[in-house]
Design an enzyme around this catalytic site. Structure first.
Site, mmCIF file in Angstrom:
data_model
loop_
_atom_site.group_PDB
_atom_site.id
_atom_site.type_symbol
_atom_site.label_atom_id
_atom_site.label_comp_id
_atom_site.label_asym_id
_atom_site.label_seq_id
_atom_site.Cartn_x
_atom_site.Cartn_y
_atom_site.Cartn_z
ATOM 1 C CG ASN A 92 -8.748 131.953 66.060
ATOM 2 O OD1 ASN A 92 -8.698 130.953 65.148
ATOM 3 N ND2 ASN A 92 -10.165 132.126 65.474
ATOM 4 C CB SER A 143 -1.458 128.108 58.657
ATOM 5 O OG SER A 143 -1.583 127.586 57.748
ATOM 6 C CE1 TYR A 156 -4.493 132.178 56.117
ATOM 7 C CE2 TYR A 156 -3.358 130.128 55.071
ATOM 8 C CZ TYR A 156 -4.583 130.502 56.300
ATOM 9 O OH TYR A 156 -4.700 130.016 57.435
ATOM 10 C CE LYS A 160 -2.651 132.349 59.390
ATOM 11 N NZ LYS A 160 -3.454 133.302 60.268
#
Ligand SMILES: NC(=O)c1ccc[n+]([C@@H]2O[C@H](COP(=O)([O-])OP(=O)(O)OC[C@H]3O[C@@H](n4cnc5c(N)ncnc54)[C@H](OP(=O)(O)O)[C@@H]3O)[C@@H](O)[C@H]2O)c1
Length: 258
Positions: A92, A143, A156, A160
């Site tokens: 996580n 995400s 980012y 993901k």
């Protein structure tokens, strides 16, 4: 739903805050033993204490900064040394920073990939032999940014997408060996995720998340507990025939393409 986690050992990274903390509390509710990681010792110990009071059998806390691969190895080693086995791995821990192509530095690129992807891959590689032994499973926290392109958080988004590919590819590699691998892909959940924004404080945090509410056809952001519920489902026997799935948890946001 079959949610019997008694006797199960669950390792959750980034359990000192947000989605990881909510997930730890939910597994504690179901009687698991927990290995929890984070960098902030005060927060991590607070979550561990709450987990114990909720019913977690044993709780191990490990301070680890995933910028260092030695810390990642320490997490794997201490978990197995303490519990002797692993049933569920929840990958996580994650970070995000602002930046488009012009603003990007290679240091920032390396940092986000290190924390969001490389440490996840390394921890999984180290612990997969243990999961093969227990016929355990993995839930990765990805995400909606893996499938939607949000300008301004270029790296980012890319990390993901890598998490989704990692999830699906190792799901295929390990299905014959009895290990399932799935991911949850949340949209906006009010946490400390944007802590690296230069103007981050309690006021700007409220504003950021208030603005995001209207992007969701359901009319609100998600909660860390709602993400934890989906993680628990994937980790449970109720999803025994499910592997390689990346589940959008987004209040309909991706349907509306905003
Ligand atoms: N919140 C959202 O809207 C949202 C949406 C989609 C996906 N996600 C994903 O959900 C996951 C959890 O994020 P969150 O929203 O719960 O954010 P958060 O409240 O900021 O929690 C992040 C967790 O990751 C840990 N972490 C950060 N950097 C680390 C590092 N270098 N080494 C080890 N651990 C580190 C933090 O530990 P310390 O606090 O102890 O430093 C914390 O426990 C992330 O993978 C994120 O990408 C979140």
């Amino acid at each position: 739903m079959n949610c019997n986690f008694k006797g199960k050992i669950v390792l959750i990274t980034g359990a000192s805050s947000g989605i990881g903390a909510a997930t730890a509390l939910l597994f504690a509710d179901h009687g698991s033993s927990l290995a929890l990681t984070g960098r902030n010792q005060t927060n991590l110990e607070k979550v561990a204490k709450e987990c114990k009071s909720k019913g977690a059998k044993d709780v191990l806390t490990i301070i680890a900064d995933f910028v260092n691969l030695e810390d990642v190895k320490k997490v794997a080693d201490e978990t197995i040394k303490t519990f002797g086995k692993l049933d569920i791995l929840v990958n996580n821990a994650g970070v995000v920073t602002d930046g488009n192509l012009e603003e990007l530095t290679m240091e920032n690129f390396d940092w986000q990939f290190q924390v969001n992807v490389k440490s996840m891959v390394y921890l999984t590689q180290l612990l997969m032999p243990e999961l093969v032994k227990t016929k355990g499973n993995i839930v990765n926290v990805s995400s909606i940014c893996s499938v939607c392109q949000y300008p301004g958080i270029l790296i980012y988004n890319m990390t993901k997408s890598a998490v989704d590919q990692f999830t699906k590819t190792i799901a295929l590699e390990y299905a014959p060996r009895g290990v399932r691998v799935n991911a949850v892909n949340p949209s906006s959940v009010q946490t400390e995720l944007y802590r690296y924004k230069s103007d981050w404080n309690s006021e700007t945090k409220e504003k950021v998340y208030e603005d995001k509410e209207k992007l969701h056809p359901i009319g609100r952001n998600g909660t860390a507990e709602e993400v934890a519920n989906a993680i628990l489902f994937f980790a449970s026997e109720s999803s025994a025939w499910t592997t390689g799935q990346c589940l959008l948890l987004d209040g309909g946001r991706c349907l509306a393409v905003k």
